[in-house]
Scaffold this active site. Sequence first.
Site, mmCIF file in Angstrom:
data_model
loop_
_atom_site.group_PDB
_atom_site.id
_atom_site.type_symbol
_atom_site.label_atom_id
_atom_site.label_comp_id
_atom_site.label_asym_id
_atom_site.label_seq_id
_atom_site.Cartn_x
_atom_site.Cartn_y
_atom_site.Cartn_z
ATOM 1 N N GLY B 220 0.792 -1.281 0.039
ATOM 2 C CA GLY B 220 -0.129 0.087 0.022
ATOM 3 C C GLY B 220 0.890 1.207 -0.005
ATOM 4 O O GLY B 220 1.975 1.160 -0.454
ATOM 5 N N SER B 221 0.360 2.340 0.707
ATOM 6 C CA SER B 221 0.857 3.469 0.493
ATOM 7 C C SER B 221 2.452 3.527 1.171
ATOM 8 O O SER B 221 3.142 4.517 0.973
ATOM 9 C CB SER B 221 0.099 4.631 1.313
ATOM 10 O OG SER B 221 -1.045 4.715 0.627
ATOM 11 N N THR B 222 2.917 2.664 2.008
ATOM 12 C CA THR B 222 4.209 2.720 2.218
ATOM 13 C C THR B 222 5.277 2.511 1.217
ATOM 14 O O THR B 222 6.326 3.024 1.168
ATOM 15 C CB THR B 222 4.279 1.530 3.731
ATOM 16 O OG1 THR B 222 4.161 0.323 2.836
ATOM 17 C CG2 THR B 222 3.798 1.586 4.768
ATOM 18 N N PHE B 223 4.634 2.206 0.269
ATOM 19 C CA PHE B 223 5.517 1.876 -1.152
ATOM 20 C C PHE B 223 5.914 3.303 -1.755
ATOM 21 O O PHE B 223 6.423 3.454 -2.557
ATOM 22 C CB PHE B 223 4.797 1.039 -2.140
ATOM 23 C CG PHE B 223 5.828 0.550 -3.158
ATOM 24 C CD1 PHE B 223 6.858 -0.587 -2.815
ATOM 25 C CD2 PHE B 223 5.600 1.227 -4.562
ATOM 26 C CE1 PHE B 223 7.619 -0.727 -4.081
ATOM 27 C CE2 PHE B 223 6.307 0.935 -5.375
ATOM 28 C CZ PHE B 223 7.439 -0.161 -5.136
ATOM 29 N N LYS B 224 5.040 4.240 -1.397
ATOM 30 C CA LYS B 224 4.970 5.627 -1.990
ATOM 31 C C LYS B 224 6.481 6.184 -1.569
ATOM 32 O O LYS B 224 7.016 6.973 -1.935
ATOM 33 C CB LYS B 224 4.025 6.517 -1.377
ATOM 34 C CG LYS B 224 2.631 6.256 -2.039
ATOM 35 C CD LYS B 224 1.552 7.015 -1.235
ATOM 36 C CE LYS B 224 0.403 6.641 -2.151
ATOM 37 N NZ LYS B 224 -0.932 6.976 -1.166
#
Lengths: 456, 488
Positions: B220-224
């Site tokens: 999810g957004s941690t990959f941002k």
Amino acid sequence: MTETTWVPRKRRGAELVLTVMAVSLGVFAYCAVGLGAEGRVPAGAVGLAVTLVVVAIAANVLIRRFAPYADPVLLPLVLCLNGLGLAMIYRIDLGLSERRDNWTALAPSQLIWTGLGVVAFAVVLVVVRDHRRLQTLTYSFGLAAVILLVLPLLPGIGQNIRGARIWINLGPFSFQPGEAAKICLAIFFAGYLAEKREALALAGRRVLGVDLPRARDLGPIMIGWLVSIGILVLQRDLGSSLLFFGLFVVLLFIATERAGWIVVGGALFGLGTWFGYLQFSHVQRRFEAWQDPFGDPDQNGQIINALYGLAHGGLLGRGWGQGSPELTPIGYSDFIATSLGEELGLTGLMAILVIYGLIVERGLRIALTCRDAFGKLLAAGLAISMAIQVFVVVGGVTHLIPLTGLTTPFLSQGGSSIVMNWAIIAILLRISDQTRRPAPPVEAVTEDEATQVVKL
Amino acid sequence: MNTPIRRLSVACLVLFLALMGNATYVQYVDADNLNSEANNKRVIDDEYSRERGAILVDGEPVAESVPSDDQFEFLRTYPGAGLYAHLTGYFSYTYGRSAVENTENPILSGSDDRLFVNRVVDLVANKQPKGGSVELTIDSNAQTTAAAALAALPAGTKGSVVALDPQTGAILTMVSQPSYDPNALASHDFGAVSEAWTALNGDPAKPLLNRSTQEILPPGSTFKLVTAAAALDQLNLNPASVVQGGTELSFPGITYTLPNSGGGNCGGDQITLEQALNVSCNVSFGSLATQVGQGALEEQAAKFGFGDKLIEGLASNASRFATDGSELELPQLAQSGIGQFEVAATPLQMAMVAAGIANDGVVMKPYLVDTVRDPSLRVLDEADAEEYSRALSTEHAAMMQQMMISTVEGGTASSARIPGQTVGGKTGTAQRGGDLPNLAWFASFAGSGDQQVAVAVVVESATATDDISGGRLAGPIAKAVMEALVSS
């Protein structure tokens, strides 16, 4: 002019020293098993030591009395093996009684059988004062061999154990008549071939570089041999079939001095193996188990465990009582060589093989020095059958050749094997005594009297 | 007849030499192979009868052999029960070994070459050889904190926490929930062991699985964080650079649009990169991903460790950016940029992303075994910190740190704030296909100078609720673990 004939030294003293060493080795091994496995000297140590010493002394005295010129090395070698075998069987008793609820110890009965073996040894030595008398009974022994081999097939007394029908049950005893048949057959082959060797070697036609004997010369022995093999095939006893076949070919070779027999024997063996492989599923299984034992670990647990045991032993072994030879199925009998390899290591296994090698070598030496054809053939036959047997069983359990069931002489648990092998040693000693004994004194004849007969 | 007998005696010699040669082969040449066969009971028995060395955490054993008066001399016990189960692994008579019990087996069992002298001394002294011990890098306080925090979640919640020392790569915490009790598998009651084994393997929650290293989940957004790092590098941006915002990202010629989480606006059509990270703006990062391109994004992910089994000694799976060799279409690339589509990562992987940023761009190779000692506790081997890769420049790492710190201070990651500590973080709420509930992620770092930690948390709820988000569920756990590590 007086000429002193060379008289071989009896060497009975040297034999006694070696015997003491051999017995000590067995007793020490027995104590070491107790110390290694249970941390204390086994209760029966004194009993065993006394029994072995009595046996050794009795055998030594017996030889002094009845075969004073006999080979001095054979008895110590055999006692050494017998002692080591007892220690190993005791060791496996300890291991199995720990793992199984009702394990009947095998070592005590082995000790009794050892005693009976020495009795058989004594009987042969006392009764057979001259091995050449056995030759007069050639055909009787041939017949005896066949009868002995047939016994297990008879309903009622025959027993089927682990797929082979080679045991008979007589009351409390079970006996493997094949072991006795081995001696009878050796005597039959030796007696017959000693008598017919000239005819076999010289009469007949030459085909493909091999001098074929006349059918009437070869006939009886062929029949004896074929009947034996036929019975063994019925009993699914691969090891003994191989042993008897080898014995037959080898004695034919010695008697005729024709190397062609080895070639023919080899070819026949190849054919037989091929036929057996195609015909019998148990032969196929053995062969597959040899080629790739790890392909079917459930089926080939025996050989895999044996190999694990050997590897676990390594160069120096785990030490008496410290390995796990009880994990190998029948590690006290057919697989006793790997049990010893586990606890005594490669070093110990090599030493045991050397002892066997020495026994075979002494036997062949007796054959070489023996003056009569029958004795030569018999000694050589017994020695070589020992070599074949050790090769087949040790080679089988160490994965050199496909596995075939046979006992390891003097080591394996089993009454018939122990008793009959002691009898074989007695026959070898008898022949060697005959061979090394100085010729009886001849009436001294003066030269004058001798030359008087011929008038020039 | 003597000539044939002489020839046959030579033949007999050959037979015996063959036997001896073969025995030498089996007992000497091939012995090591045979001894290492998996089902070799003798070797297993042998190991069982020896005093196996301990596995230590902070000097206390988490796996040790205690004297036993049944058929074996020693019983392997795990005082922490499930707390360290996935790290120590189990030591079972029937089912073998796993994790550190397996990889450090030569030392623990005493058969390692480095213990040769000890073995000889033991042999001469007629003592049973003893195994050496292994000290793990784990901080017991943080480990306990992390396990307690996961256990406090509603029943049936799965999750994982990984904490790393960013400067060395040492694993300070590794917890996977649900766990199991290795004592049940090390028992000498083989019937009970077999039952426990069947139950553990049949459990749909997969308690034997080390979620920290084996389970790959959409981050999810941690990959941002990865996308932002790639954008700094490839597009020459800085935190103040203006990027696309708004409510949704559309693609030319396709009706599909990529919306924000909850359909909200990111705070304007044009926002700064820092703001985009603070509010975790899908539109911004989706758009950045398409600008950076698949190749550069994949390369950036690989620098952090994607596509690689990151640790030796523990069962692990490689994280993934995209299926090998596939070419992503624009919407798929945009989705990948926000940690969806085929992107999947282990918690260890996301901890390494945070650690790499905290360590000024250098990613260290993670390791679990700190020291290896002989039976008298003399150190035989000490782990060396090893660089895994340089994931981003020092300058860009500083920018990333700043943006993550501001995300904690004023953005979605505020639940990880620790008074008096510098904390940077990034939340993630990953959607999974079908009826599966969302995943809550948190990747963060805390501390400064020599006392730095990086923590990744993933929480997988048993039931779908609207309440699942990285900030709410995973953030507090990360905070608790970081507190335990930086204040100790």
